[in-house]
Design a protein around this motif. Structure first.
Motif, PDB file in Angstrom:
ATOM      1  N   UNK A   1       1.024 -11.521 -10.590  1.00  0.00           N
ATOM      2  CA  UNK A   1       0.015 -10.619 -11.039  1.00  0.00           C
ATOM      3  C   UNK A   1      -1.495 -10.859 -10.498  1.00  0.00           C
ATOM      4  N   UNK A   2      -1.867 -11.861  -9.746  1.00  0.00           N
ATOM      5  CA  UNK A   2      -2.999 -12.044  -9.425  1.00  0.00           C
ATOM      6  C   UNK A   2      -3.649 -10.882  -8.493  1.00  0.00           C
ATOM      7  N   UNK A   3      -4.935 -10.408  -8.627  1.00  0.00           N
ATOM      8  CA  UNK A   3      -5.485  -9.450  -7.923  1.00  0.00           C
ATOM      9  C   UNK A   3      -5.093  -9.572  -6.130  1.00  0.00           C
ATOM     10  N   UNK A   4      -4.930 -10.664  -5.656  1.00  0.00           N
ATOM     11  CA  UNK A   4      -4.788 -10.663  -4.234  1.00  0.00           C
ATOM     12  C   UNK A   4      -3.505 -10.206  -4.009  1.00  0.00           C
ATOM     13  N   UNK A   5      -2.512 -10.170  -4.955  1.00  0.00           N
ATOM     14  CA  UNK A   5      -1.177  -9.891  -4.689  1.00  0.00           C
ATOM     15  C   UNK A   5      -0.830  -8.226  -4.660  1.00  0.00           C
ATOM     16  N   UNK A   6      -1.850  -7.608  -5.155  1.00  0.00           N
ATOM     17  CA  UNK A   6      -2.062  -6.094  -4.909  1.00  0.00           C
ATOM     18  C   UNK A   6      -2.315  -5.810  -3.440  1.00  0.00           C
ATOM     19  N   UNK A   7      -3.393  -6.488  -3.120  1.00  0.00           N
ATOM     20  CA  UNK A   7      -4.144  -6.471  -1.624  1.00  0.00           C
ATOM     21  C   UNK A   7      -2.842  -6.638  -0.630  1.00  0.00           C
ATOM     22  N   UNK A   8      -2.054  -7.918  -1.042  1.00  0.00           N
ATOM     23  CA  UNK A   8      -1.200  -8.083   0.036  1.00  0.00           C
ATOM     24  C   UNK A   8       0.252  -7.243   0.031  1.00  0.00           C
ATOM     25  N   UNK A   9       0.553  -6.679  -1.422  1.00  0.00           N
ATOM     26  CA  UNK A   9       1.567  -5.649  -1.321  1.00  0.00           C
ATOM     27  C   UNK A   9       0.974  -4.478  -0.568  1.00  0.00           C
ATOM     28  N   UNK A  10       0.042  -4.045  -0.516  1.00  0.00           N
ATOM     29  CA  UNK A  10      -0.764  -2.690   0.058  1.00  0.00           C
ATOM     30  C   UNK A  10      -0.586  -3.063   1.647  1.00  0.00           C
ATOM     31  N   UNK A  11      -1.025  -4.234   2.114  1.00  0.00           N
ATOM     32  CA  UNK A  11      -1.047  -4.539   3.445  1.00  0.00           C
ATOM     33  C   UNK A  11       0.319  -4.449   3.951  1.00  0.00           C
ATOM     34  N   UNK A  12       1.371  -5.088   3.372  1.00  0.00           N
ATOM     35  CA  UNK A  12       2.505  -5.114   3.925  1.00  0.00           C
ATOM     36  C   UNK A  12       3.292  -3.968   4.005  1.00  0.00           C
ATOM     37  N   UNK A  13       3.049  -2.862   3.069  1.00  0.00           N
ATOM     38  CA  UNK A  13       3.550  -1.438   3.006  1.00  0.00           C
ATOM     39  C   UNK A  13       2.865  -0.738   3.902  1.00  0.00           C
ATOM     40  N   UNK A  14       1.404  -0.876   4.418  1.00  0.00           N
ATOM     41  CA  UNK A  14       0.820   0.031   4.993  1.00  0.00           C
ATOM     42  C   UNK A  14       0.703  -0.253   6.465  1.00  0.00           C
ATOM     43  N   UNK A  15       0.366  -1.784   6.626  1.00  0.00           N
ATOM     44  CA  UNK A  15       0.425  -2.428   7.971  1.00  0.00           C
ATOM     45  C   UNK A  15       1.296  -3.297   8.211  1.00  0.00           C
ATOM     46  N   UNK A  16       2.364  -3.463   7.482  1.00  0.00           N
ATOM     47  CA  UNK A  16       3.494  -4.589   7.988  1.00  0.00           C
ATOM     48  C   UNK A  16       2.832  -5.855   8.260  1.00  0.00           C
TER      49      UNK A  16
END
Lengths: 86, 227, 731
Positions: free
Chosen positions: B66-81
């Motif tokens: 639930x840490x904020x960086x996990x939001x960023x990581x999930x987005x980066x995986x989905x958008x930029x692989x």
């Protein structure tokens, strides 16, 4: 003999520090869930007991709680009978 | 030009430093990012290190998920692989977050286990052709919650989609059924898209004197560099 | 208040009254009770501990601080200390052991050192509860060490009847710091502010150390116990990192961790060591519970707290470094001139004493004379005891001898990626970054060897640590002692304590290694039954090239097995072999000069090992266990042939546990050279046999074959735990 279902909640005594609850509460607060001022984590034990009466089943569960399932140094417990409809 | 790799540090992380050293050993340039960062600074490789995070309270990895960086990581995986490697606690965090399927449950022994194990590549991850089936690595495990679990229906999908990446291997009996923690199908690691994760610690097997240097080979393949 | 309620004797109370010049109030009595407790004051041990040699070329800081410090090289210093958490671990094994680990880690951090390794020394009874206690203690040690990220690289566990109700949990922590980074409790200066960092204070463990750990146990204590302290390795990790980061800035003037007697002892010790006074405002102490009294705040033993004082130059940077780890340091008072120790709560002055009365005012018990006891007569009776093949297998499976894997595999021994040798070896090796020297660690605490003759036991504990370091050619830099005994008011316990210290002293002097600090735990006694006097010694050593260890396994055939520094007349005194027959006599007194020469020979040889392919120090289980461990640690396809032919001395030769003996495996072609060298050093040797092609261990005694066992059988006997809980391999 019939079978009774009982549920026991084992919780830390209120004066005992709960590091897990404390850390969880902090993250909950940081993630923007308002109003949660304290959070403490315990264990839930479900028991299925063959006994002659609900009272006998409760008595057994009490003994089990004292001797075994709860750590008297750190914890306390509550036990109650669950109806099948629950 | 050295490859920059983000190493995420959560409160209470304790293998972040070992991971940084290991990445330096194979010539990468690790960059530590903290749990409250809201972006990955454009980095294309990310390691979620092992050990503990937030004391592993509630469930291992549950609070870090639930840490904020996990939001960023999930987005980066989905958008930029973005290429992600989850090691031990990192694996637990990825599952808790729902980026990878399944969950890591308490070892069947009910105890922490720290020792060397053999693991074997089952299928080649689409994003990492360098890992080929039958390839073996000797890497240490160190965990209390390493038993991989997945709903029965999803297990079939996992195999069919070639997401089962690594299994434990018992060289003495050459057994396919050996698992040090009770993982379903002896699964030690899985991969999906640009994300891979495993319970053993490659960063602890970087020199012969550590008991194995197979971690060099593993991390180099993940980073797609020749070492 | 009655001063007896806080554990003070009538005469101690009288001394306190004279110092204060009036009747102390309840809070002040509480402070005296805690600080003058055995646990905090060392009143029964301080004068005896002064006998130990504490000077040495490598010593940076000796006893008195939070930990001893020795120099590894010009850049790196090593802080290390052993600490006990026996009583709390009996009350609550998991949390007791966990908070013990947390406590010793904070001691090392308070020296400005980063913890790099832990070792545990455990003792349990041989009753039914031992397994449950062990399980809890191991869960606690592992739970804390694994989560905070400090590897547990070794340890030891032994069993004996006296530990039934008095289990021992001693933990050694080792840390490293950059040379010259000398922090501690001595640097506080007038005008500076005192800060409290870490966990909020609760009603945990009030009077735990002063009453629980400073008295004998009895049944009614079950209901008197205070709220148990709970270890929080997560907060511990943040506290460790924040404290080290603050020290790194150069902004920390003084630091002291909160352990036994909490804020009371940490703050008064900081005042005395810095030579200043303190004024504390207890309203500023963050509390976990409502309506805590000043008494509770001062004596709470809530874990994961640190007391810090910052300097004017870089204090702001230190505070910022702490914030970066998500913690907040709370100002709770200020440093004042003089030596006065003043506490205020709710606007009222609640205590006003001299800090030195609390820290140094306690009347000390006088030491006895420095004369070693006469060695007990052992006689020859047990030497005629006969053994058979199955006895030898029983010795391998004896709880004091068997494989420790079920315990150590629950500890993370590899984190920090410096572990070259971990808990599967008798000595741990760390390859640290930033120095060419490896750090070598060993721990030894032979209660069984001290049971009859505490002097012999003290010598043996030191000797075994030095011997284990010598198997790697490492030079010992310093020792730490964890001394565990019964009630010191009893003459026999006091005598055993003094004899044990004398033994440690003799060995430390003869082997030229200083004792830089440690811990004394008295009152390990329940319902009148005391433990065996148990000296736990931890040692650190150094050698270059740590990533190329000297093997402890039998790597090939045609190696001669030679016993170095063999006693002329081996004895079974104190051995597992003897105990198998229900006998426990005095352990032999280690021949210290011969050990010193053996260690010197090994150190010299380690520079260029020549034909010596493997080395092990002989200890529990004697030569027999040393051979078996060397065999099992070696390659498959190698067998062993042992041949003892010394008539009546053959069995004692095989099972004698006298420390100082070394088992070496020598290339057949180098045997002559090695034997010549050893003769030159004046060391006795015995030829024990050799490694051969094959898969069996064969033992001949006086011409008769006692056994011929396949590797699996020997391995199964030593790993006797395998069947106990359905095996360790799970699938």
């Amino acid at each position: 003999m019939s079978q009774y279902r009982l549920r026991m909640a084992v919780t830390l005594k209120p004066e005992v520090l709960d590091p897990a609850g404390q850390a969880t509460q902090k993250v909950v607060a940081e993630r923007g869930y308002p109003g949660v001022v304290s959070l403490r984590i315990g264990k839930l034990v479900d028991l299925w007991v063959d006994a002659s009466s609900a009272e006998a089943a409760m008595a057994l569960a009490q003994t089990l709680g004292q001797d075994f399932l709860a750590n008297p140094v750190l914890e306390r417990f509550e036990v109650w009978v669950i109806n099948d409809e629950d | 030009m050295k490859t920059k790799v983000a190493v995420i540090r959560f409160p209470g992380s304790n293998c972040d430093h070992d991971t940084v050293l290991a990445l330096e050993r194979i010539g990468a340039e690790p960059v530590t990012l903290l749990h409250h960062a809201d972006n990955l600074r454009g980095l294309r490789y990310v390691v979620l290190p092992g050990g503990f995070s937030y004391g592993d309270y509630l469930r291992a990895g549950a609070l870090a998920a639930h840490a904020p960086i996990m939001d960023a990581l999930q987005e980066a995986v989905e958008r930029d692989q973005v290429r992600v490697l989850g090691i031990c606690n990192g694996f637990q965090i990825l599952c808790e977050r729902g980026i990878l399927p399944g969950a890591l449950h308490a070892n069947v022994s009910g105890e922490f286990r720290c020792r060397m194990e053999w693991i074997e590549v089952v299928s080649t991850p689409a994003a990492w052709p360098g890992f080929t089936p039958g390839m073996r690595f000797r890497l240490p495990i160190a965990h209390a919650d390493g038993a991989y679990r997945i709903a029965e229906g999803e297990r079939k999908t996992l195999w069919e989609s070639h997401s089962v990446f690594l299994r434990y291997h018992d060289p003495v009996n050459d057994s396919q059924e050996y698992s040090p923690n009770g993982s379903v199908d002896a699964i030690a690691g899985i991969s999906q898209g640009s994300v891979m994760a495993l319970m053993p610690h490659p960063e602890r097997a970087m020199e012969q004197w550590m008991g194995s240097d197979d971690g060099r080979r593993f991390l180099s393949l993940w980073l797609e560099v020749n070492r | 208040m009655n001063p007896q309620a806080v554990g003070l004797s009538a005469s101690e109370a009288q001394v306190a009254r004279q110092l204060v010049g009036r009747e102390p109030n309840d809070l002040e009595w509480g402070l005296f009770g805690a600080l003058w407790s055995e646990h905090c004051s060392y009143k029964s041990s301080r004068r005896v501990l002064a006998w130990l040699p504490k000077a040495g070329a490598a010593v940076v800081a000796g006893p008195g601080g939070n930990a001893g410090v020795v120099r590894l090289d010009d850049e790196v210093e090593v802080a290390f200390k052993v600490e006990s958490h026996n009583h709390p671990s009996y009350v609550e094994p998991v949390q007791g052991a966990a908070t013990g680990v947390g406590g010793i880690i904070r001691d090392i951090v308070a020296m400005g050192a980063r913890p790099v390794a832990l070792m545990d020394s455990l003792r349990f009874g041989d009753d039914d509860r031992a397994h449950r206690l062990l399980n809890g203690v191991v869960a606690g040690v592992g739970g804390y060490g694994n989560a905070i990220g400090v590897p547990t690289v070794g340890g030891e566990v032994y069993y004996g009847p006296g530990y039934d109700k008095n289990p021992l949990v001693n933990v050694l922590c080792v840390g490293t710091r950059q040379s010259g980074r000398d922090v501690g409790a001595r640097g506080a200066r007038v005008g500076q502010t005192v800060y409290l960092l870490g966990q909020a204070t609760g009603r945990d463990g009030i009077h735990g150390a002063s009453l629980l750990a400073s008295r004998d146990f009895s049944a009614e204590d079950q209901d008197m116990r205070p709220t148990v302290q709970v270890g929080d390795p997560y907060t511990g990790k943040l506290l460790m990192e924040a404290t080290l980061a603050a020290i790194e800035t150069g902004g920390v003037a003084a630091v002291q961790d909160l352990g036994a007697a909490g804020l009371a002892s940490s703050s008064s010790e900081l005042a005395v060591q810095s030579g200043v006074g303190l004024e504390l405002d207890l309203d500023q102490v963050p509390c976990r519970e409502l309506h805590m009294s000043a008494y509770e705040i001062m004596l709470s033993e809530t874990q994961e707290r640190m007391l810090l004082v910052f300097n004017a130059e870089r204090g702001k940077e230190a505070l910022a470094a702490i914030s970066a780890w998500g913690l907040t340091a709370q100002p709770i008072g200020r440093v004042v001139a003089g030596g006065r120790y003043v506490l205020r709560y709710e606007g009222i002055e609640v205590a006003n004493l001299e800090a030195s009365w609390l820290v140094d005012g306690c009347p000390l018990v006088a030491a006895g004379s420095m004369v070693p006891s006469v060695a007990p007569e052992v006689g020859q009776a047990a030497e005629s005891v006969s053994f058979e093949g199955r006895d030898l297998l029983a010795i391998l499976g004896d709880p004091d001898c068997r494989d420790r894997q079920p315990i150590y595999q629950r500890y993370d021994s590899m984190i920090q990626t410096a572990t070259v040798w971990g808990p599967e070896h008798d000595v741990a090796i760390l390859a640290l970054k930033g120095t060419r020297y490896g750090l070598y660690l060993a721990i030894s605490g032979p209660g069984r060897w001290a049971a009859v003759d505490a002097y012999a036991g003290g010598r043996a504990a030191v000797a075994l640590v030095v011997a284990r370091l010598a198997t790697q050619g490492a030079v010992p830099l310093g020792l730490t002692d964890g001394l565990n005994l019964g009630n010191p008011d009893k003459p026999e316990v006091k005598a055993a304590f003094e004899q044990m210290i004398l033994g440690i002293r003799e060995a430390a002097l003869a082997l030229d290694v200083p004792v830089t600090g440690g811990n004394v735990s008295f009152h390990n006694e329940t319902d009148g039954q005391a433990i065996w006097p148990t000296p736990v010694i931890g040692g650190v050593g150094r050698r270059e090239r740590p990533t190329a260890p000297w093997s402890d396994g039998l790597s090939g055939e045609n190696l001669r097995l030679i016993l170095v520094n063999a006693p002329l007349v081996p004895t079974l005194g104190g051995s597992v072999g003897e105990r198998l027959h229900g006998i426990l006599r005095a352990y032999p007194r280690v021949r210290l000069q011969d050990l010193a020469r053996s260690a010197a020979w090994l150190r010299q040889l380690s520079q260029n090992a020549g034909g010596v392919r493997a080395v092990r120090a002989v200890a529990d289980g004697g030569v027999w266990l040393a051979v078996v461990k060397m065999w099992l640690a070696g390659s498959a396809g190698v067998g062993v042939r042992l041949d003892l032919d010394e008539s009546a001395l053959s069995w004692p030769r095989l099972l004698c546990e006298e420390v100082g003996q070394f088992l070496v495996a020598v290339d057949e072609s180098d045997v002559r050279i090695v034997l010549d060298q050893l003769a030159l050093h004046g060391l006795q040797t015995r030829n024990l046999g050799q490694s051969v092609a094959g898969t069996h261990l064969t033992l001949r005694v006086n011409g008769d074959e006692v056994g011929c066992w396949p590797r699996q059988e020997i391995s199964a006997a030593w790993r006797s735990w395998e069947g106990e809980r359905g095996g360790q391999r799970t699938s």
